[in-house]
Write a protein that holds these residues in place. Sequence first.
Motif, PDB file in Angstrom:
ATOM      1  N   LEU A 116       0.816  -1.215   0.000  1.00 32.32           N
ATOM      2  CA  LEU A 116       0.000   0.000   0.000  1.00 32.32           C
ATOM      3  C   LEU A 116       0.857   1.276   0.000  1.00 32.32           C
ATOM      4  O   LEU A 116       0.385   2.339  -0.414  1.00 32.32           O
ATOM      5  N   ALA A 117       2.067   1.149   0.462  1.00 30.34           N
ATOM      6  CA  ALA A 117       2.951   2.321   0.513  1.00 30.34           C
ATOM      7  C   ALA A 117       3.546   2.653  -0.844  1.00 30.34           C
ATOM      8  O   ALA A 117       4.046   3.765  -1.049  1.00 30.34           O
ATOM      9  N   ILE A 118       3.523   1.711  -1.797  1.00 30.28           N
ATOM     10  CA  ILE A 118       4.159   1.951  -3.094  1.00 30.28           C
ATOM     11  C   ILE A 118       3.489   3.092  -3.853  1.00 30.28           C
ATOM     12  O   ILE A 118       4.180   4.010  -4.328  1.00 30.28           O
ATOM     13  N   PRO A 119       2.156   3.118  -4.038  1.00 25.54           N
ATOM     14  CA  PRO A 119       1.571   4.269  -4.760  1.00 25.54           C
ATOM     15  C   PRO A 119       1.771   5.590  -4.032  1.00 25.54           C
ATOM     16  O   PRO A 119       1.891   6.650  -4.672  1.00 25.54           O
ATOM     17  N   LEU A 120       1.816   5.530  -2.703  1.00 24.22           N
ATOM     18  CA  LEU A 120       2.052   6.776  -1.963  1.00 24.22           C
ATOM     19  C   LEU A 120       3.465   7.299  -2.203  1.00 24.22           C
ATOM     20  O   LEU A 120       3.680   8.510  -2.325  1.00 24.22           O
ATOM     21  N   VAL A 121       4.397   6.361  -2.290  1.00 28.25           N
ATOM     22  CA  VAL A 121       5.782   6.764  -2.576  1.00 28.25           C
ATOM     23  C   VAL A 121       5.879   7.354  -3.977  1.00 28.25           C
ATOM     24  O   VAL A 121       6.563   8.365  -4.202  1.00 28.25           O
ATOM     25  N   MET A 122       5.216   6.744  -4.955  1.00 28.04           N
ATOM     26  CA  MET A 122       5.244   7.259  -6.320  1.00 28.04           C
ATOM     27  C   MET A 122       4.602   8.651  -6.377  1.00 28.04           C
ATOM     28  O   MET A 122       5.082   9.538  -7.098  1.00 28.04           O
ATOM     29  N   TYR A 123       3.546   8.825  -5.637  1.00 28.29           N
ATOM     30  CA  TYR A 123       2.868  10.134  -5.599  1.00 28.29           C
ATOM     31  C   TYR A 123       3.787  11.209  -5.035  1.00 28.29           C
ATOM     32  O   TYR A 123       3.856  12.334  -5.553  1.00 28.29           O
ATOM     33  N   LEU A 124       4.511  10.841  -3.973  1.00 32.36           N
ATOM     34  CA  LEU A 124       5.430  11.804  -3.360  1.00 32.36           C
ATOM     35  C   LEU A 124       6.594  12.124  -4.286  1.00 32.36           C
ATOM     36  O   LEU A 124       7.002  13.286  -4.408  1.00 32.36           O
ATOM     37  N   LEU A 125       7.127  11.112  -4.957  1.00 32.10           N
ATOM     38  CA  LEU A 125       8.250  11.353  -5.882  1.00 32.10           C
ATOM     39  C   LEU A 125       7.820  12.213  -7.066  1.00 32.10           C
ATOM     40  O   LEU A 125       8.585  13.067  -7.530  1.00 32.10           O
ATOM     41  N   ALA A 126       6.598  12.012  -7.538  1.00 33.15           N
ATOM     42  CA  ALA A 126       6.102  12.827  -8.650  1.00 33.15           C
ATOM     43  C   ALA A 126       5.973  14.287  -8.238  1.00 33.15           C
ATOM     44  O   ALA A 126       6.253  15.207  -9.020  1.00 33.15           O
ATOM     45  N   GLY A 127       5.546  14.482  -6.987  1.00 30.74           N
ATOM     46  CA  GLY A 127       5.437  15.857  -6.512  1.00 30.74           C
ATOM     47  C   GLY A 127       6.780  16.557  -6.452  1.00 30.74           C
ATOM     48  O   GLY A 127       6.910  17.725  -6.851  1.00 30.74           O
ATOM     49  N   PHE A 128       7.812  15.850  -5.981  1.00 30.41           N
ATOM     50  CA  PHE A 128       9.148  16.445  -5.930  1.00 30.41           C
ATOM     51  C   PHE A 128       9.722  16.643  -7.326  1.00 30.41           C
ATOM     52  O   PHE A 128      10.440  17.615  -7.581  1.00 30.41           O
ATOM     53  N   TYR A 129       9.399  15.737  -8.245  1.00 34.09           N
ATOM     54  CA  TYR A 129       9.961  15.839  -9.592  1.00 34.09           C
ATOM     55  C   TYR A 129       9.336  17.008 -10.354  1.00 34.09           C
ATOM     56  O   TYR A 129      10.019  17.765 -11.044  1.00 34.09           O
ATOM     57  N   TRP A 130       8.019  17.157 -10.258  1.00 28.05           N
ATOM     58  CA  TRP A 130       7.327  18.212 -10.981  1.00 28.05           C
ATOM     59  C   TRP A 130       7.202  19.495 -10.152  1.00 28.05           C
ATOM     60  O   TRP A 130       6.555  20.447 -10.591  1.00 28.05           O
ATOM     61  N   GLY A 131       7.805  19.510  -9.000  1.00 28.45           N
ATOM     62  CA  GLY A 131       7.723  20.696  -8.158  1.00 28.45           C
ATOM     63  C   GLY A 131       8.446  21.883  -8.767  1.00 28.45           C
ATOM     64  O   GLY A 131       9.365  21.728  -9.586  1.00 28.45           O
ATOM     65  N   PRO A 132       8.066  23.090  -8.406  1.00 27.60           N
ATOM     66  CA  PRO A 132       8.695  24.290  -8.990  1.00 27.60           C
ATOM     67  C   PRO A 132      10.127  24.472  -8.496  1.00 27.60           C
ATOM     68  O   PRO A 132      10.470  24.124  -7.369  1.00 27.60           O
ATOM     69  N   ASP A 133      10.933  25.022  -9.382  1.00 26.01           N
ATOM     70  CA  ASP A 133      12.297  25.392  -9.011  1.00 26.01           C
ATOM     71  C   ASP A 133      12.278  26.742  -8.290  1.00 26.01           C
ATOM     72  O   ASP A 133      11.215  27.282  -7.979  1.00 26.01           O
ATOM     73  N   ALA A 134      13.443  27.276  -8.036  1.00 24.97           N
ATOM     74  CA  ALA A 134      13.530  28.590  -7.410  1.00 24.97           C
ATOM     75  C   ALA A 134      12.872  29.638  -8.305  1.00 24.97           C
ATOM     76  O   ALA A 134      13.037  29.629  -9.532  1.00 24.97           O
ATOM     77  N   LEU A 135      12.106  30.511  -7.692  1.00 24.65           N
ATOM     78  CA  LEU A 135      11.374  31.522  -8.455  1.00 24.65           C
ATOM     79  C   LEU A 135      12.335  32.580  -8.990  1.00 24.65           C
ATOM     80  O   LEU A 135      13.128  33.149  -8.244  1.00 24.65           O
ATOM     81  N   GLN A 136      12.231  32.817 -10.282  1.00 26.94           N
ATOM     82  CA  GLN A 136      13.037  33.849 -10.937  1.00 26.94           C
ATOM     83  C   GLN A 136      12.086  34.775 -11.700  1.00 26.94           C
ATOM     84  O   GLN A 136      11.790  34.560 -12.868  1.00 26.94           O
ATOM     85  N   LEU A 137      11.623  35.780 -10.992  1.00 24.70           N
ATOM     86  CA  LEU A 137      10.662  36.706 -11.566  1.00 24.70           C
ATOM     87  C   LEU A 137      11.245  38.112 -11.633  1.00 24.70           C
ATOM     88  O   LEU A 137      11.988  38.532 -10.748  1.00 24.70           O
ATOM     89  N   GLU A 138      10.873  38.808 -12.677  1.00 20.34           N
ATOM     90  CA  GLU A 138      11.233  40.224 -12.836  1.00 20.34           C
ATOM     91  C   GLU A 138       9.949  41.041 -12.727  1.00 20.34           C
ATOM     92  O   GLU A 138       9.042  40.881 -13.544  1.00 20.34           O
TER      93      GLU A 138
END
Length: 222
Positions: free
Chosen positions: A29-51
């Motif tokens: 049961l922990a496997i899909p939760l781990v995949m969900y967490l890894l996807a969040g870190f992978y697609w998470g935003p980088d440092a904001l660079q706004l002008e």
Amino acid sequence: MSRTIVLGLLIFACIIVGLSSRQGEVVALAIPLVMYLLAGFYWGPDALQLEVNRIMPLERIAPGEVVGITLEIKNLGSRLENLLLVEVLPDGLEIVEGSTRRLISLKQGEVFTWHYSVKGRRGYYPFNNLRASARDLLGLVTRAESFSTHGQLFVLPNAPRIRRGSCRRAVAPIPVVHAGTSPERGGGPLASPRDPARAGLHPAHPDGPLAQRRPGLPPRHQ
């Protein structure tokens, strides 16, 4: 509590319970939760660079007068899916049109233009920064920063206008005095110090006209 912490606790609980009970189904049961967490870190935003660029057509307005404020935000970094922009208004200003919060998605190199109008009471109002926060599509990873902006607004009362010429006063002409004349006598000759009548002395003065007319008294001025 953030979603990342809750998800991590669930994964940890599934693994501990599955290992202690020797049930592989619980560990699975922990496997899909781990995949969900890894996807969040992978697609998470980088440092904001706004002008951020602020445009204010007026910096001095009267109380109750409406002024428009425009913000231009350019993304210099990677794509941002969920970007929340928050403008913190100084106390004393109120929104007339538009909003101080925007939720947008911004591609790399894209420019977003944002406009709103405010009014306020008398005072000085600085605009120091713009708050921005971005998160992934799953809502697991959030990055927030403040970007400094330059802007200020003065709300001053209307000063009464002075009409031209209202302070002018009539000035009497100054008489021209020539050398050897007296302005008190209409430009006549100056009084001699030995002439009491012309010197303007009182008749009862010792050197006045009456004193010189007394019989038996010699004149004081020879």
